[in-house]
Design a protein around this motif. Sequence first.
Motif, mmCIF file in Angstrom:
data_model
loop_
_atom_site.group_PDB
_atom_site.id
_atom_site.type_symbol
_atom_site.label_atom_id
_atom_site.label_comp_id
_atom_site.label_asym_id
_atom_site.label_seq_id
_atom_site.Cartn_x
_atom_site.Cartn_y
_atom_site.Cartn_z
ATOM 1 N N ALA A 1 -29.201 16.308 -2.761
ATOM 2 C CA ALA A 1 -29.897 16.187 -1.525
ATOM 3 C C ALA A 1 -29.048 16.575 -0.349
ATOM 4 O O ALA A 1 -29.392 17.334 0.597
ATOM 5 C CB ALA A 1 -30.548 15.008 -1.499
ATOM 6 N N LYS A 2 -28.009 15.905 -0.171
ATOM 7 C CA LYS A 2 -26.910 16.173 1.084
ATOM 8 C C LYS A 2 -26.628 17.421 1.216
ATOM 9 O O LYS A 2 -26.697 18.094 2.168
ATOM 10 C CB LYS A 2 -25.906 15.129 0.726
ATOM 11 N N ILE A 3 -26.184 18.152 -0.197
ATOM 12 C CA ILE A 3 -25.854 19.561 -0.082
ATOM 13 C C ILE A 3 -27.236 20.428 0.438
ATOM 14 O O ILE A 3 -26.923 21.284 1.160
ATOM 15 C CB ILE A 3 -25.586 20.047 -1.381
ATOM 16 N N MET A 4 -28.156 20.203 -0.043
ATOM 17 C CA MET A 4 -29.457 21.017 0.609
ATOM 18 C C MET A 4 -29.839 20.757 1.909
ATOM 19 O O MET A 4 -30.119 21.599 2.683
ATOM 20 C CB MET A 4 -30.758 20.711 -0.235
ATOM 21 N N LEU A 5 -29.839 19.425 2.551
ATOM 22 C CA LEU A 5 -29.671 18.930 3.645
ATOM 23 C C LEU A 5 -28.797 19.857 4.733
ATOM 24 O O LEU A 5 -29.162 20.121 5.681
ATOM 25 C CB LEU A 5 -29.726 17.609 3.956
ATOM 26 N N GLU A 6 -27.576 19.947 4.104
ATOM 27 C CA GLU A 6 -26.522 20.664 4.846
ATOM 28 C C GLU A 6 -26.445 22.024 5.003
ATOM 29 O O GLU A 6 -26.103 22.757 5.983
ATOM 30 C CB GLU A 6 -25.155 20.163 4.379
ATOM 31 N N THR A 7 -27.132 22.630 4.026
ATOM 32 C CA THR A 7 -26.894 24.168 3.761
ATOM 33 C C THR A 7 -28.097 24.990 3.818
ATOM 34 O O THR A 7 -28.306 26.233 3.693
ATOM 35 C CB THR A 7 -26.214 24.421 2.392
ATOM 36 N N THR A 8 -29.318 24.107 3.866
ATOM 37 C CA THR A 8 -30.508 24.954 3.789
ATOM 38 C C THR A 8 -31.331 24.347 4.954
ATOM 39 O O THR A 8 -31.277 23.342 5.543
ATOM 40 C CB THR A 8 -31.290 24.752 2.465
ATOM 41 N N ASP A 9 -32.549 25.052 5.051
ATOM 42 C CA ASP A 9 -33.567 24.545 6.183
ATOM 43 C C ASP A 9 -34.822 24.042 5.506
ATOM 44 O O ASP A 9 -35.891 23.770 6.220
ATOM 45 C CB ASP A 9 -33.919 25.825 7.073
ATOM 46 N N LYS A 10 -34.717 23.808 4.401
ATOM 47 C CA LYS A 10 -35.679 23.022 3.537
ATOM 48 C C LYS A 10 -36.273 21.653 4.184
ATOM 49 O O LYS A 10 -35.545 20.917 4.612
ATOM 50 C CB LYS A 10 -35.382 22.829 1.947
ATOM 51 N N SER A 11 -37.356 21.419 4.088
ATOM 52 C CA SER A 11 -37.955 20.024 4.491
ATOM 53 C C SER A 11 -37.555 18.922 3.794
ATOM 54 O O SER A 11 -37.467 19.126 2.557
ATOM 55 C CB SER A 11 -39.426 20.127 4.714
ATOM 56 N N VAL A 12 -37.632 17.752 4.346
ATOM 57 C CA VAL A 12 -37.286 16.560 3.443
ATOM 58 C C VAL A 12 -38.320 16.446 2.350
ATOM 59 O O VAL A 12 -38.000 16.028 1.162
ATOM 60 C CB VAL A 12 -37.369 15.263 4.205
ATOM 61 N N GLN A 13 -39.636 16.653 2.629
ATOM 62 C CA GLN A 13 -40.611 16.716 1.554
ATOM 63 C C GLN A 13 -40.239 17.677 0.410
ATOM 64 O O GLN A 13 -40.335 17.457 -0.586
ATOM 65 C CB GLN A 13 -42.023 17.110 2.095
ATOM 66 N N SER A 14 -39.793 18.835 0.815
ATOM 67 C CA SER A 14 -39.556 20.056 -0.179
ATOM 68 C C SER A 14 -38.166 19.400 -0.966
ATOM 69 O O SER A 14 -38.451 19.792 -2.376
ATOM 70 C CB SER A 14 -39.057 21.400 0.566
#
Length: 168
Positions: free
Chosen positions: A121-134
């Motif tokens: 999740a940390k990697i996705m939050l740092e590197t993408t614009d995906k929402s928390v829900q996604s």
Amino acid sequence: VVGVMCTCAKLYQTCAGKGTLNFTVSLDHFLSCGTYAELYGELCETLKRLCDCFRPDEGGNKELAEKIDKIINESLSDVNLNVSFIANRLKMNANYISYVYKEVRGSSILNQIMRKKIQAAKIMLETTDKSVQSISEELGFSNSNSFIRNFKKWEGVTPGQYKKLAKG
């Protein structure tokens, strides 16, 4: 007491067949006990020694922990990922794999699953614009509230706060 003695005898036969025994058990030994307390002590000690012959060696434990880690990594996005899921995949007892994993890794299987999900999740939050829900759906959380609660427990901030901090 007779039932326990029968169990000892069956375990003894199984271990003897495996060639893993370094002691002998005889019915006469149990019958020679003078008190129930002495008999109980002898039965407990014998059962302990018999159970040791079924315990896998340390290499086997490490190999099992590695298999568990592999299943966790492969199934991280599965909403059903838990100890029972892993035990079913391995065709083993859930309590047994939990015990072995904790002995080898020093952490529970559930903690490892959550640690891996939070890392991803940390990697996705740092590197993408995906929402928390996604992200919560992608990582197999049952709902975004569960994801937010667990993320905050592990990281001390919510995923939204983490994303803001990471993006600067």
